[in-house]
Design a protein around this motif. Structure first.
Motif, PDB file in Angstrom:
ATOM      1  N   TRP A 172      35.174  38.867  38.299  1.00 59.09           N
ATOM      2  CA  TRP A 172      35.801  38.899  39.627  1.00 59.09           C
ATOM      3  C   TRP A 172      35.253  40.032  40.500  1.00 59.09           C
ATOM      4  O   TRP A 172      35.697  40.223  41.615  1.00 59.09           O
ATOM      5  CB  TRP A 172      37.318  39.028  39.494  1.00 59.09           C
ATOM      6  CG  TRP A 172      38.015  37.721  39.271  1.00 59.09           C
ATOM      7  CD1 TRP A 172      38.534  36.892  40.220  1.00 59.09           C
ATOM      8  CD2 TRP A 172      38.280  37.091  38.007  1.00 59.09           C
ATOM      9  NE1 TRP A 172      39.113  35.787  39.635  1.00 59.09           N
ATOM     10  CE2 TRP A 172      38.973  35.880  38.279  1.00 59.09           C
ATOM     11  CE3 TRP A 172      38.005  37.407  36.682  1.00 59.09           C
ATOM     12  CZ2 TRP A 172      39.395  35.006  37.277  1.00 59.09           C
ATOM     13  CZ3 TRP A 172      38.417  36.544  35.680  1.00 59.09           C
ATOM     14  CH2 TRP A 172      39.094  35.361  35.978  1.00 59.09           C
ATOM     15  N   GLU A 173      34.340  40.793  39.972  1.00 57.86           N
ATOM     16  CA  GLU A 173      33.648  41.875  40.672  1.00 57.86           C
ATOM     17  C   GLU A 173      34.608  42.847  41.358  1.00 57.86           C
ATOM     18  O   GLU A 173      35.245  43.638  40.698  1.00 57.86           O
ATOM     19  CB  GLU A 173      32.620  41.285  41.655  1.00 57.86           C
ATOM     20  CG  GLU A 173      31.535  40.487  40.925  1.00 57.86           C
ATOM     21  CD  GLU A 173      30.484  39.936  41.846  1.00 57.86           C
ATOM     22  OE1 GLU A 173      30.731  39.803  43.055  1.00 57.86           O
ATOM     23  OE2 GLU A 173      29.374  39.650  41.341  1.00 57.86           O
ATOM     24  N   ASP A 174      34.768  42.789  42.664  1.00 58.02           N
ATOM     25  CA  ASP A 174      35.508  43.818  43.405  1.00 58.02           C
ATOM     26  C   ASP A 174      37.007  43.551  43.532  1.00 58.02           C
ATOM     27  O   ASP A 174      37.715  44.307  44.202  1.00 58.02           O
ATOM     28  CB  ASP A 174      34.908  43.975  44.810  1.00 58.02           C
ATOM     29  CG  ASP A 174      33.472  44.463  44.760  1.00 58.02           C
ATOM     30  OD1 ASP A 174      33.151  45.225  43.828  1.00 58.02           O
ATOM     31  OD2 ASP A 174      32.682  44.084  45.641  1.00 58.02           O
ATOM     32  N   ALA A 175      37.516  42.506  42.912  1.00 59.25           N
ATOM     33  CA  ALA A 175      38.945  42.194  43.019  1.00 59.25           C
ATOM     34  C   ALA A 175      39.786  43.248  42.289  1.00 59.25           C
ATOM     35  O   ALA A 175      39.319  43.906  41.355  1.00 59.25           O
ATOM     36  CB  ALA A 175      39.224  40.810  42.448  1.00 59.25           C
ATOM     37  N   MET A 176      41.026  43.395  42.711  1.00 60.65           N
ATOM     38  CA  MET A 176      41.941  44.367  42.114  1.00 60.65           C
ATOM     39  C   MET A 176      42.562  43.778  40.843  1.00 60.65           C
ATOM     40  O   MET A 176      43.071  42.664  40.852  1.00 60.65           O
ATOM     41  CB  MET A 176      43.046  44.730  43.108  1.00 60.65           C
ATOM     42  CG  MET A 176      44.019  45.765  42.586  1.00 60.65           C
ATOM     43  SD  MET A 176      43.302  47.419  42.510  1.00 60.65           S
ATOM     44  CE  MET A 176      43.114  47.771  44.274  1.00 60.65           C
ATOM     45  N   TYR A 177      42.513  44.546  39.753  1.00 60.15           N
ATOM     46  CA  TYR A 177      43.060  44.073  38.476  1.00 60.15           C
ATOM     47  C   TYR A 177      44.565  44.371  38.425  1.00 60.15           C
ATOM     48  O   TYR A 177      45.040  45.198  37.656  1.00 60.15           O
ATOM     49  CB  TYR A 177      42.320  44.743  37.326  1.00 60.15           C
ATOM     50  CG  TYR A 177      42.628  44.166  35.954  1.00 60.15           C
ATOM     51  CD1 TYR A 177      42.610  42.794  35.728  1.00 60.15           C
ATOM     52  CD2 TYR A 177      42.911  45.012  34.875  1.00 60.15           C
ATOM     53  CE1 TYR A 177      42.870  42.272  34.474  1.00 60.15           C
ATOM     54  CE2 TYR A 177      43.172  44.502  33.617  1.00 60.15           C
ATOM     55  CZ  TYR A 177      43.154  43.133  33.413  1.00 60.15           C
ATOM     56  OH  TYR A 177      43.421  42.617  32.168  1.00 60.15           O
ATOM     57  N   ASP A 178      45.327  43.675  39.275  1.00 59.24           N
ATOM     58  CA  ASP A 178      46.770  43.889  39.322  1.00 59.24           C
ATOM     59  C   ASP A 178      47.485  42.869  38.435  1.00 59.24           C
ATOM     60  O   ASP A 178      46.849  42.085  37.726  1.00 59.24           O
ATOM     61  CB  ASP A 178      47.276  43.813  40.764  1.00 59.24           C
ATOM     62  CG  ASP A 178      46.905  42.490  41.443  1.00 59.24           C
ATOM     63  OD1 ASP A 178      46.588  41.508  40.732  1.00 59.24           O
ATOM     64  OD2 ASP A 178      46.927  42.440  42.687  1.00 59.24           O
ATOM     65  N   ARG A 179      48.812  42.917  38.484  1.00 51.24           N
ATOM     66  CA  ARG A 179      49.609  42.052  37.613  1.00 51.24           C
ATOM     67  C   ARG A 179      49.286  40.576  37.827  1.00 51.24           C
ATOM     68  O   ARG A 179      49.152  39.801  36.890  1.00 51.24           O
ATOM     69  CB  ARG A 179      51.098  42.312  37.875  1.00 51.24           C
ATOM     70  CG  ARG A 179      52.044  41.532  36.980  1.00 51.24           C
ATOM     71  CD  ARG A 179      51.995  42.001  35.559  1.00 51.24           C
ATOM     72  NE  ARG A 179      52.990  41.335  34.743  1.00 51.24           N
ATOM     73  CZ  ARG A 179      52.989  41.368  33.422  1.00 51.24           C
ATOM     74  NH1 ARG A 179      52.061  42.063  32.776  1.00 51.24           N
ATOM     75  NH2 ARG A 179      53.919  40.754  32.731  1.00 51.24           N
ATOM     76  N   SER A 180      49.141  40.195  39.079  1.00 48.86           N
ATOM     77  CA  SER A 180      48.853  38.799  39.406  1.00 48.86           C
ATOM     78  C   SER A 180      47.522  38.345  38.815  1.00 48.86           C
ATOM     79  O   SER A 180      47.417  37.255  38.238  1.00 48.86           O
ATOM     80  CB  SER A 180      48.842  38.626  40.927  1.00 48.86           C
ATOM     81  OG  SER A 180      48.399  37.331  41.280  1.00 48.86           O
ATOM     82  N   MET A 181      46.492  39.196  38.941  1.00 51.52           N
ATOM     83  CA  MET A 181      45.168  38.830  38.438  1.00 51.52           C
ATOM     84  C   MET A 181      45.124  38.881  36.913  1.00 51.52           C
ATOM     85  O   MET A 181      44.367  38.133  36.282  1.00 51.52           O
ATOM     86  CB  MET A 181      44.114  39.750  39.040  1.00 51.52           C
ATOM     87  CG  MET A 181      43.954  39.589  40.556  1.00 51.52           C
ATOM     88  SD  MET A 181      43.645  37.872  41.085  1.00 51.52           S
ATOM     89  CE  MET A 181      42.028  37.582  40.379  1.00 51.52           C
ATOM     90  N   ASP A 207      44.775  35.598  31.993  1.00 53.62           N
ATOM     91  CA  ASP A 207      45.442  35.018  30.816  1.00 53.62           C
ATOM     92  C   ASP A 207      45.326  33.492  30.830  1.00 53.62           C
ATOM     93  O   ASP A 207      45.105  32.867  29.791  1.00 53.62           O
ATOM     94  CB  ASP A 207      46.920  35.420  30.792  1.00 53.62           C
ATOM     95  CG  ASP A 207      47.129  36.866  30.379  1.00 53.62           C
ATOM     96  OD1 ASP A 207      46.200  37.455  29.795  1.00 53.62           O
ATOM     97  OD2 ASP A 207      48.218  37.409  30.653  1.00 53.62           O
ATOM     98  N   VAL A 208      45.483  32.898  32.009  1.00 50.40           N
ATOM     99  CA  VAL A 208      45.366  31.441  32.137  1.00 50.40           C
ATOM    100  C   VAL A 208      43.962  30.984  31.756  1.00 50.40           C
ATOM    101  O   VAL A 208      43.776  29.982  31.057  1.00 50.40           O
ATOM    102  CB  VAL A 208      45.707  30.986  33.576  1.00 50.40           C
ATOM    103  CG1 VAL A 208      45.356  29.510  33.775  1.00 50.40           C
ATOM    104  CG2 VAL A 208      47.185  31.213  33.862  1.00 50.40           C
TER     105      VAL A 208
END
Length: 264
Positions: free
Chosen positions: A176-185, A190-191
């Motif tokens: 995902w490169e620059d995306a934020m590794y937050d709870r949603s991601m 996991d999916v």
């Protein structure tokens, strides 16, 4: 071992098949007068050897050989032609043999034995990962259909890591490169992981990936892979690399550059 014969002249094709039928190394021979049919056949069921006429209408033998090697990187190619001037082109794509028409039984036997020397005795690798060009995973010669594009990419990335354990955070930052590794991601990842596990379970090949304590890894000893053969010094794998590795994924550029240096 399995062979295909392709020639647009039916009588010549019939003779070639008859000569091949007398060779103990070959236990199955499929014949085609059209390149398209040969390609579709090899997609459905791989072959270890292809005997190809060079001068054919439409897709010629050289082009057909290149297409077959895209599907089966380890396939051996023997060209059969009445035109010696094609020899340079033939060997430029690392053909295993070259016969001028009319061919004899002795000539054919010698070329086939040479071409298949050292080929694995299995008729096909049960699980094979193709990384040269676009990534594909095959089970008994048939491409695996992934439920999600991201789960396909995850499988490709684990293979690229060559057995090393990878954390979920590393996987995320790569894919995902620059995306934020937050709870949603994290939930999204996991999916993807569950989808990959579901796909592998469905094909009965779950053993090729280990998932332990939040770490994932491909298990190289459980499957065959052109990348692994390449780094092991396999001549056929080195020759079949055309400078393109897992072309769909930008993160693969690092390994691709290393492969270019390795080859020089």
């Amino acid at each position: 071992m399995k062979a295909i014969c392709v020639d647009d002249e039916p009588l010549v094709l019939q003779l070639t098949v008859e000569l091949c039928g007398k060779l103990p190394l070959l236990d199955e021979i499929r014949s085609f007068t059209r390149a398209k049919d040969a390609i579709e056949s090899v997609k459905a069921e791989p072959a270890q050897l292809a005997l190809l006429d060079v001068d054919m209408p439409g897709t010629n033998g050289i082009e057909l050989a290149m297409a077959l090697k895209e599907i089966c990187p380890d396939i051996r190619i023997i060209f059969i032609t009445g035109y010696p001037e094609y020899a340079v082109e033939a060997f430029a794509i690392h053909a295993s043999g070259y016969l001028l028409k009319p061919i004899s039984q002795a000539q054919l036997e010698k070329e086939v034995e040479h071409a298949l020397a050292g080929v694995r005795t299995k008729t096909a690798d049960h699980i094979f990962a193709r990384t040269f060009g676009n990534f594909d995973l095959f089970v008994d010669g048939k491409a695996v259909s992934f439920e999600r594009t991201r789960s396909r990419e995850l499988m490709a990335y684990l293979i690229d890591r060559q057995g090393a354990q990878v954390s979920r955070k590393t996987i995320f930052s790569t894919m995902w490169e620059d995306a934020m590794y937050d709870r949603s991601m994290q939930k999204q990842l996991d999916v993807v992981i569950r989808s990959l596990k579901s796909t592998l379970d469905g094909y009965g090949i779950s053993e090729i990936v280990e998932m332990q304590n939040g770490m994932l890894r491909a298990v190289p000893e459980k499957f065959e892979c052109d990348l692994y053969r390449f780094f092991a010094g396999d001549v056929d794998a080195i020759n079949s690399f055309r400078g393109e590795y897992m072309s769909d994924y930008s993160w693969a550029n690092i390994t691709e550059a290393y492969m270019d240096r390795f080859r020089k």
